[in-house]
Design a protein around this motif. Structure first.
Motif, short mmCIF file in Angstrom:
data_model
loop_
_atom_site.label_atom_id
_atom_site.label_comp_id
_atom_site.label_asym_id
_atom_site.label_seq_id
_atom_site.Cartn_x
_atom_site.Cartn_y
_atom_site.Cartn_z
N GLU A 40 0.89 -1.32 -0.15
CA GLU A 40 -0.04 0.02 -0.14
C GLU A 40 0.88 1.33 -0.06
OE1 GLU A 40 -0.90 0.65 4.56
OE2 GLU A 40 -2.49 -0.86 3.50
N ASP A 44 -0.66 11.96 0.47
CA ASP A 44 -0.94 12.90 1.22
C ASP A 44 -1.02 14.20 0.13
OD1 ASP A 44 1.63 13.91 0.94
OD2 ASP A 44 2.27 13.74 2.90
N ASP A 186 -11.42 3.39 -2.13
CA ASP A 186 -12.54 4.18 -1.59
C ASP A 186 -12.10 5.63 -1.13
OD1 ASP A 186 -14.20 1.76 -2.05
OD2 ASP A 186 -13.26 0.63 -0.09
N GLU A 187 -10.76 5.93 -1.04
CA GLU A 187 -10.49 7.12 -0.48
C GLU A 187 -9.80 8.01 -1.36
OE1 GLU A 187 -7.66 6.15 2.75
OE2 GLU A 187 -8.54 4.25 3.40
N VAL A 188 -8.72 7.79 -2.15
CA VAL A 188 -7.93 8.75 -2.73
C VAL A 188 -8.72 9.21 -3.98
CG1 VAL A 188 -5.73 9.12 -4.16
CG2 VAL A 188 -5.92 7.53 -1.96
N ARG A 189 -8.46 10.53 -4.22
CA ARG A 189 -8.95 11.11 -5.51
C ARG A 189 -7.88 11.98 -6.01
NH1 ARG A 189 -12.31 8.12 -4.34
NH2 ARG A 189 -14.42 8.16 -4.35
N VAL A 235 -8.03 14.39 -2.91
CA VAL A 235 -8.32 13.86 -1.54
C VAL A 235 -7.14 12.89 -1.20
CG1 VAL A 235 -9.94 12.71 -0.10
CG2 VAL A 235 -10.78 14.15 -2.15
N GLY A 237 -5.40 9.68 1.18
CA GLY A 237 -5.88 8.55 1.61
C GLY A 237 -4.79 7.46 1.49
N THR A 238 -5.12 6.16 1.54
CA THR A 238 -4.25 4.87 1.24
C THR A 238 -4.67 4.36 -0.05
OG1 THR A 238 -3.81 4.93 3.65
CG2 THR A 238 -3.32 2.95 2.23
N ASP A 243 -7.01 -2.31 -5.63
CA ASP A 243 -7.94 -1.03 -5.70
C ASP A 243 -8.56 -0.84 -7.07
OD1 ASP A 243 -8.10 -0.49 -2.90
OD2 ASP A 243 -6.81 1.34 -2.89
#
Length: 248
Positions: A40, A44, A186-189, A235, A237-238, A243
């Motif tokens: 993973e 940031d 589900d997190e990073v954009r 955005v 995230g991890t 993914d």
């Protein structure tokens, strides 16, 4: 009763492009050195956490690289060093292994190997990134480049030093995302901002990979010197292996 015109068949719907998935993740703690494969990556606002955060730095402030420019000084052999962080999400001083397989002791040892006035320095106010904080490339594009080169195997992803290798069905599909927002898991954009121009480093020998001058010549002739894409972070995230990656 008037004859009816023949029915016009409905158009066959175009096959739906399947989502890309994350097939491999890489981080390069020291600019222009080999890096590490990870399950993973933490992302940031800057980009991939710890990526290119350190660099071999010459006395005049130029960064060690495979090329010469206003910012960089060609420093032979960097692609035969490797760097990793002691902890998966650590950003302390990286652990560096020299070309002969021994651990780098300190900056004095680095100067013995690469020349006087050389040290390992952390990024300050000026980013070590050439362009973007997160980079991606598709497997289908690597297969297509291998075919253009006349090889039986896809081009080796290690030459292009991207953070995220995508499992894709269609070559160059990721380049269609320029200017678009992309969801990673589900997190990073991300916002894809450009196709990535490549340089002479794509041709250089590195551990277990020979020099191949055809690569840059072929990219220049057929792809405008570009392969893969660069993105800015919208955005954080991890990102994890497996993914789904898709434009939104």
């Amino acid at each position: 009763m008037p004859e009816l015109p023949p029915a016009i068949p409905a158009p066959t719907p175009a096959p739906e492009q399947s989502d890309a998935t994350v097939a491999m993740l890489r981080r390069f703690p020291v600019k222009s050195m080999l890096g590490e494969r990870l399950p993973e990556l933490v992302i940031d606002e800057r980009g991939t956490v710890g990526d290119r955060l350190w660099a071999v730095t010459h006395g005049d402030g130029k960064l060690g690289s495979g090329k010469n420019s206003r910012r960089f000084r060609r420093t032979e052999g960097l692609l035969h060093f490797s760097a990793s962080y002691p902890a998966a999400h650590g950003t302390g001083r990286p652990h560096v292994v020299t070309p002969d397989g021994t651990d780098l002791r300190d900056d004095a040892h680095l100067a013995e190997l690469l020349g006087a006035d050389v040290r390992l320095a952390r990024e300050d106010a000026v980013s070590h990134f050439d362009d973007c904080g997160v980079t991606l490339i598709g497997t289908a594009s690597l297969h297509a480049l291998g075919q253009i080169l006349g090889d039986t195997e896809p081009a080796d992803a290690r030459r292009f030093r991207k953070n995220i290798l995508l499992d894709t069905d269609d070559p160059w599909i990721e380049e269609d995302w320029v200017g678009r927002e992309v969801a990673v898991g589900d997190e990073v954009r991300l916002r894809v901002v450009q196709r990535m121009k490549r340089c002479v480093m794509t041709t250089m020998a590195q551990r277990d990979l020979p020099e191949d001058r055809r690569v840059l010549k072929t990219l220049t002739a057929d792809r405008g010197m570009c392969i893969g894409i660069g993105a800015d972070v919208l955005v954080p995230g991890t990102v994890r292996l497996g993914d789904t990656v898709r434009p939104v």
